[in-house]
Design an enzyme around this catalytic site. Sequence first.
Site, PDB file in Angstrom:
ATOM      1  N   ASP A  61       0.876  -1.043  -0.078  1.00  0.00           N
ATOM      2  CA  ASP A  61       0.015  -0.075  -0.037  1.00  0.00           C
ATOM      3  C   ASP A  61       1.120   1.118  -0.019  1.00  0.00           C
ATOM      4  OD1 ASP A  61      -1.586   2.118   0.680  1.00  0.00           O
ATOM      5  OD2 ASP A  61      -2.978   1.129   1.844  1.00  0.00           O
ATOM      6  N   SER A 100       0.643  12.595 -15.378  1.00  0.00           N
ATOM      7  CA  SER A 100      -0.401  12.614 -16.375  1.00  0.00           C
ATOM      8  C   SER A 100      -0.650  14.167 -17.251  1.00  0.00           C
ATOM      9  CB  SER A 100      -1.980  12.576 -15.593  1.00  0.00           C
ATOM     10  OG  SER A 100      -3.003  12.707 -16.406  1.00  0.00           O
ATOM     11  N   TYR A 110      -7.221  14.876  -8.609  1.00  0.00           N
ATOM     12  CA  TYR A 110      -6.501  14.278  -9.669  1.00  0.00           C
ATOM     13  C   TYR A 110      -5.467  15.129 -10.551  1.00  0.00           C
ATOM     14  CZ  TYR A 110      -4.996  10.979 -13.407  1.00  0.00           C
ATOM     15  OH  TYR A 110      -4.379  10.136 -14.263  1.00  0.00           O
ATOM     16  N   LYS A 129      -1.258  14.944  -9.887  1.00  0.00           N
ATOM     17  CA  LYS A 129      -0.328  14.750 -10.857  1.00  0.00           C
ATOM     18  C   LYS A 129       0.532  16.062 -11.423  1.00  0.00           C
ATOM     19  CE  LYS A 129      -1.543  10.404 -11.769  1.00  0.00           C
ATOM     20  NZ  LYS A 129      -0.669   9.355 -11.409  1.00  0.00           N
TER      21      LYS A 129
END
Length: 268
Positions: A60, A146, A159, A163
Site C-alpha cells: 500500500d 498525467s 486528480y 499529478k
Amino acid sequence: MKRLEGKTALVTGAARGIGAAIATAFVDNGAFVYLTDIDDAPGQELAVGLGGQARYVHLDVRDEGQWQSVMARVLDQRASLNVLVNNAGITGFESGCFVHDPEHASLEDWHAVHRTNLDGVFLGCKHAIQAMRRSASAGSIINISSRSGLVGIPAAAAYASSKAAVRNHTKTVALYCAEQGLPIRCNSIHPAAVLTPMWEPMLGEGPEREIRMREFVQDCPMRRFGRPDEVAAVAIMLASDEAAYMNGAELNMDGGILAGAAAAPSTE
C-alpha cells in the site's frame, strides 16, 4: 542483449493497466521485477505468469512502514534496486463519487486522491533513493504523472492537482540526487487517455459506452485512446542505460493534444 538485462525493478500498481504492461515489458527486456499492489489476486496471477523473473509483493503506497519493509526485502534478496516505477494512482471516481470539481469536492475525497497519487510517490522516491544509496547502484526513478498534471481539469480537481505535484516533485528529486552526487535519475511520463481499468467507471457499459469513448478522445488529434504497452515502451527507455543523460524530464504521451489543434481526418 536485452535492454534491462541484470537490473532489478519495482513497479507499483502493477496488478493491471499501465503498471502491468510496464512490469511485463521489463521482464521481457531482462529485468527482475517486483510487482506491487493492494489488489493481491491479479497481481500474484500476473507475477506467476511472468515466470521466475517476477515476484509479487503486497504494498500500500500510502503506508511508509510497508515501503520500508518492501525495500528491505528487495535489498536482502537482490542486493540492489535499479529502477522504481511509481505508477499506483487513483482518479477518485473508483468509489462511485463523481463530484470532484473545485467547488463541491469534499475534503475527504481530495485527501484520498492525494494520499495515493502524491504521498505514495513521495514515499516511493524517498525510500528508493535510500535503497539505491545504500547499494551504491545507479538508479532510475520513473514517476507516472498525467496530461492532467499539465492542464486544468474542472471535473477532476484533486486528480489534476496530485499529478501536477508529481511532475514538480520529479524535478526536485532529480536535482536533489544530482546535488548529492548520486547516480540516480528521476523522470516523469505524462499519459493522456490510456485505455485501462481506471476508465471503466467513467465509460460504463451498454450502447452508450462507444459514444463516451469517442467523446473522451474528441480533442485528441489521433482520435484514439493510448495503449498501456505504448507507455511501457517509454518506461523501458527511461529505465535503460540508453537514457543515462535524461534527468528531470517530462515526456508527454497524449496523441498530440498539447501540440495544438488538428483538423479532423477526412472520412471520404
